[in-house]
Design an enzyme around this catalytic site. Structure first.
Site, PDB file in Angstrom:
ATOM      1  N   LYS A 244     -36.846-106.109-109.275  1.00 22.49           N
ATOM      2  CA  LYS A 244     -37.310-107.147-109.510  1.00 22.49           C
ATOM      3  C   LYS A 244     -37.109-108.736-108.968  1.00 22.49           C
ATOM      4  O   LYS A 244     -37.127-109.695-111.022  1.00 22.49           O
ATOM      5  CB  LYS A 244     -37.386-107.179-111.018  1.00 22.49           C
ATOM      6  CG  LYS A 244     -37.943-105.334-111.179  1.00 22.49           C
ATOM      7  CD  LYS A 244     -37.917-105.238-112.613  1.00 22.49           C
ATOM      8  CE  LYS A 244     -36.691-104.304-113.340  1.00 22.49           C
ATOM      9  NZ  LYS A 244     -36.556-104.073-114.437  1.00 22.49           N
ATOM     10  N   ASP A 279     -34.888 -98.204-119.055  1.00 25.56           N
ATOM     11  CA  ASP A 279     -35.816 -98.851-119.932  1.00 25.56           C
ATOM     12  C   ASP A 279     -37.318 -97.971-120.305  1.00 25.56           C
ATOM     13  O   ASP A 279     -37.251 -97.623-121.659  1.00 25.56           O
ATOM     14  CB  ASP A 279     -36.384 -99.640-120.022  1.00 25.56           C
ATOM     15  CG  ASP A 279     -36.721-100.128-117.715  1.00 25.56           C
ATOM     16  OD1 ASP A 279     -36.483 -99.313-117.509  1.00 25.56           O
ATOM     17  OD2 ASP A 279     -37.865-101.628-118.008  1.00 25.56           O
TER      18      ASP A 279
END
Ligand code: BGC
Length: 530
Positions: A244, A279
């Protein structure tokens, strides 16, 4: 205006709309879609045969309905209740666009490849897999966890600190949250820049909501760290690689809990980091706390990934003891396609990969997640312009549209939501942001591009979800908890996903649900179990 005039006017309007639709279809596709012809022709025939005004009025209403319905279908195939939501895009016209249209057979092949790689990842038997199937050392929650717990959530462009009250009996109480934007120097600098920034944010939050900490009042904290980590226990794990857009130096290969603890101690904070959580694992735990049918935690946001609970005895590669029947596995599906040639990638995907900060990595993520969808749409638009399908006579190369990352994923959503006759939102954005004036045909095609990119992303993510649920035999009454802006904000994404799962497994009953903030809440719940 009397009844007859009104009927005449609405018939005229319907005719105009009908003509505009035909124009688009003929221009964009070159040929008339047979299905469209079938849906129009009965209405046209009714209108031709009758001279009676009342029937003209009915004909006009039917034509208007068919036009609206066909337009709706054309732009929202995924949102038409029973029909082709499950069917891939209807975009025809150019082969450049058609590359994004995935057939059921392609998706079925992906299911078997995905399941094979999951098995290899679980056993680590030397086979080639890009699915790391990382061990979380977390079981599914019982719903009985109680008390006030802290978590911090690092995973995208923002970083959150939170405090959550757990009431037991599957009930969440009050929560406090603060969000901080991660400065570029922390994302791209050294380990100290990043962890010192995080520790500083935690200090501010804890002082506000708890007051000073002391050795007799140590706070337990769950750390959501949404990157691939090799965990050896619940509170220890080394970073495998960044994703990311993060490139912070000096973190890969190091224990991120140790790094965080060291920086908290430097600030004399009495905080014990008791759990390291991905997450997806947090999302699964948080949703599972209130809904026992939750089988998957999925993130469809800046990045993408999923977690599910696997029988511990199937995790052949497990080296440390774990005493619960099932352990949550962080699949790290964003890397699917990195090792084996299993993804139907397009020329655009190859460019995205080459131009990224991590070429050859996270290939699946690069077809689905919010960090890339806008850029995919931009590059696809440029390919169409280059082949002369779009922006004929306009030099796109001198406009802002040529700049990398100049077309955000939010604009893709905005284009999909423009249902005005002239597509005036699209017109305004193209003119104001990029200095490009567009014909209505250009704008219709820009909307098709957005739809093509988004529909493919929804179908690919649904296929991976279906593969996991099929593997664990939970295709009925299963809830998939999903967080992330792609799922939450892109129109039609959820419906296309659910319909794709039904297309792949007719008779399955899988629902997807938004699990906002699941990643942080899950870490607080996991901290409560320690
Ligand atoms: C990371 C995963 C994470 C996902 C969603 C990916 O880039 O590798 O660990 O779960 O993004 O945030």
């Amino acid at each position: 205006m009397n009844y007859r005039d009104r009927a005449k006017q609405s018939s005229l309007r319907a005719k105009e709309e009908h003509k505009a639709v035909l124009r688009d279809f003929i221009q964009i596709r070159g040929v008339f879609d047979l299905r469209m012809r079938q849906s129009f022709s009965p209405c046209i025939r009714i209108k031709q045969r009758t001279k009676n005004n009342a029937i003209i009025a009915i004909g006009a209403v039917v034509i208007g309905g068919a036009v609206t319905y066909s337009l709706w279908n054309h732009f929202h195939p995924e949102e038409t209740p029973s029909k082709k939501a499950a069917v891939p895009l209807k975009t025809g016209g150019t082969s450049t666009l058609r590359q994004f249209d995935l057939s059921k057979a392609q998706l079925q092949k992906m299911i078997s490849d995905f399941q094979y790689e999951m098995d290899v990842g679980l056993s680590r038997n030397g086979g080639k897999t890009s699915l790391k199937m990382l061990h979380s050392f977390v079981g599914k929650p019982t719903g009985n966890e109680k008390g006030a717990f802290y978590a911090l959530d690092l995973g995208g462009t923002n970083f959150r600190v939170l405090k959550l009250d757990l009431l037991g009996n599957g009930k969440l109480g009050a929560s406090e949250k603060q969000q901080f934007e991660i400065p570029q120097e922390a994302m791209r600098g050294g380990a100290h820049d990043l962890f010192d920034f995080i520790a500083g944010c935690v200090e501010r939050f804890v002082l506000q909501y708890n007051g000073p900490t002391d050795p007799s009042n140590t706070i337990k904290l769950g750390f959501t760290f949404s990157f691939p980590v090799n965990q050896t226990s619940l509170a220890a794990g080394t970073l495998i690689k960044w994703t990311k857009g993060f490139t912070t130096e000096g973190v890969v290969g190091r224990d991120v809990v140790a790094l965080l603890s060291e920086h908290l101690e430097r600030r004399r904070l009495h905080i014990e980091v008791v759990a390291l959580v991905n997450d997806t694992v947090g999302t699964l735990v948080a949703h599972g706390y209130t809904d026992v049918n939750t089988e998957l935690g999925v993130i469809l946001g800046t990045g993408t990934n999923a977690a599910y609970a696997e029988y511990t005895h199937n995790i052949k590669a497990l080296e440390s003891p774990f005493h619960r029947e099932k352990m949550i596995i962080n699949i790290e599906w964003g890397a699917f396609g990195d090792v084996n040639d299993v993804l139907p990638l397009t020329s655009v995907d190859k460019k995205i990969d080459q131009n990224s900060v991590n070429p050859h990595n996270q290939k699946f993520e690069k077809t689905i997640s919010g960090l890339y969808l806008g850029e995919i749409a931009r590059l696809l638009t440029l390919e169409l312009a280059e082949e002369g399908t779009l922006f004929v006579g306009t030099d796109v190369k001198t406009s802002n549209f040529i700049k990398k990352d100049s077309f955000p994923t939010a604009t893709v959503s905005q284009f999909l939501m423009d249902n005005s006759d002239q597509l005036s939102d699209i017109e305004r954005v193209m003119l104001n942001q990029y200095g490009l004036s567009t014909s209505r045909r250009d704008r219709a095609l820009l909307k098709e591009v957005s739809l093509a990119v988004v529909t493919r992303a929804a179908r690919l993510s649904a296929t991976a979800i279906a593969a996991i649920l099929h593997k664990i035999n939970r295709l009925s009454d299963a809830t998939v908890a999903i967080d992330g802006s792609v799922y939450e904000k892109i129109p039609g994404f959820k419906v296309t996903m659910e319909n794709t799962i039904r297309e792949l497994y007719p008779g399955s009953s899988v629902k997807t649900e938004l699990a906002r903030d699941g990643s942080g809440n899950g870490a607080a719940i996991i901290a409560a179990t320690v």
